[in-house]
Design an enzyme around this catalytic site. Sequence first.
Site, PDB file in Angstrom:
ATOM      1  N   SER A 246     127.865  -5.111 -46.258  1.00 13.56           N
ATOM      2  CA  SER A 246     126.807  -4.610 -45.383  1.00 13.56           C
ATOM      3  C   SER A 246     125.455  -4.968 -45.986  1.00 13.56           C
ATOM      4  O   SER A 246     125.316  -5.039 -47.211  1.00 13.56           O
ATOM      5  CB  SER A 246     126.906  -3.086 -45.263  1.00 13.56           C
ATOM      6  OG  SER A 246     125.768  -2.551 -44.623  1.00 13.56           O
TER       7      SER A 246
ATOM      8  N   TYR B 123     126.944   5.415 -48.718  1.00 13.24           N
ATOM      9  CA  TYR B 123     127.429   4.143 -48.160  1.00 13.24           C
ATOM     10  C   TYR B 123     126.795   2.968 -48.899  1.00 13.24           C
ATOM     11  O   TYR B 123     127.485   2.038 -49.311  1.00 13.24           O
ATOM     12  CB  TYR B 123     127.115   4.088 -46.669  1.00 13.24           C
ATOM     13  CG  TYR B 123     127.601   2.841 -45.974  1.00 13.24           C
ATOM     14  CD1 TYR B 123     128.940   2.706 -45.620  1.00 13.24           C
ATOM     15  CD2 TYR B 123     126.736   1.802 -45.662  1.00 13.24           C
ATOM     16  CE1 TYR B 123     129.400   1.561 -44.981  1.00 13.24           C
ATOM     17  CE2 TYR B 123     127.173   0.658 -45.022  1.00 13.24           C
ATOM     18  CZ  TYR B 123     128.505   0.544 -44.680  1.00 13.24           C
ATOM     19  OH  TYR B 123     128.956  -0.589 -44.035  1.00 13.24           O
TER      20      TYR B 123
END
Length: 182
Positions: free
Chosen positions: A146, A159
Amino acid sequence: MATLGETTNSPARKLRSIIITGASSGIGAYCARALKAEGWRVFATARKPQDIAALEADGIEAFYLDYCEPDSIASLVAAVLDRTGGRLDALFNNGAYAQPGAVEDLPVAALKQQFEANFFGWHDLTRRLVPVMRRQGDGRIVHCSSILGLVPVRFRGAYSASKHALEALMLCQRQELAGSGV
């Protein structure tokens, strides 16, 4: 360097195989269906029975996988290798989740759970398949990380941290696998 869609194997091996995790929706679901349409033998994973059924309805071999459950990782690897005669051309690690919240509010247990799913589970699955690819002299491993692993943003600390750790681990692994065909 070949892309996933290109063959790097001998002409005699036409049906290439891939494990795609997190195929219940989004990138994983799209890739599973697209690679199936391109002629790959796709082994896709999801956690919910209805998602597994939807993949199977599209002619994809689907399996339960939860990165937080080492037994499900072991079962997946055993089942796929049994079906392929011990070979695998590619692994696409994609499954993950994000929990929002300020870092100061994150209990340690929540952060550990985030890393279990987004980091340790990926590592477990990958390290089970690297020896297979080494033995066959080729293979491709793709990790869908990501942008938050490179550029963290507020309220996404858990995250971002899991993806940042993944970026570092897998860059090291890429260096370590140089020259192996993987």
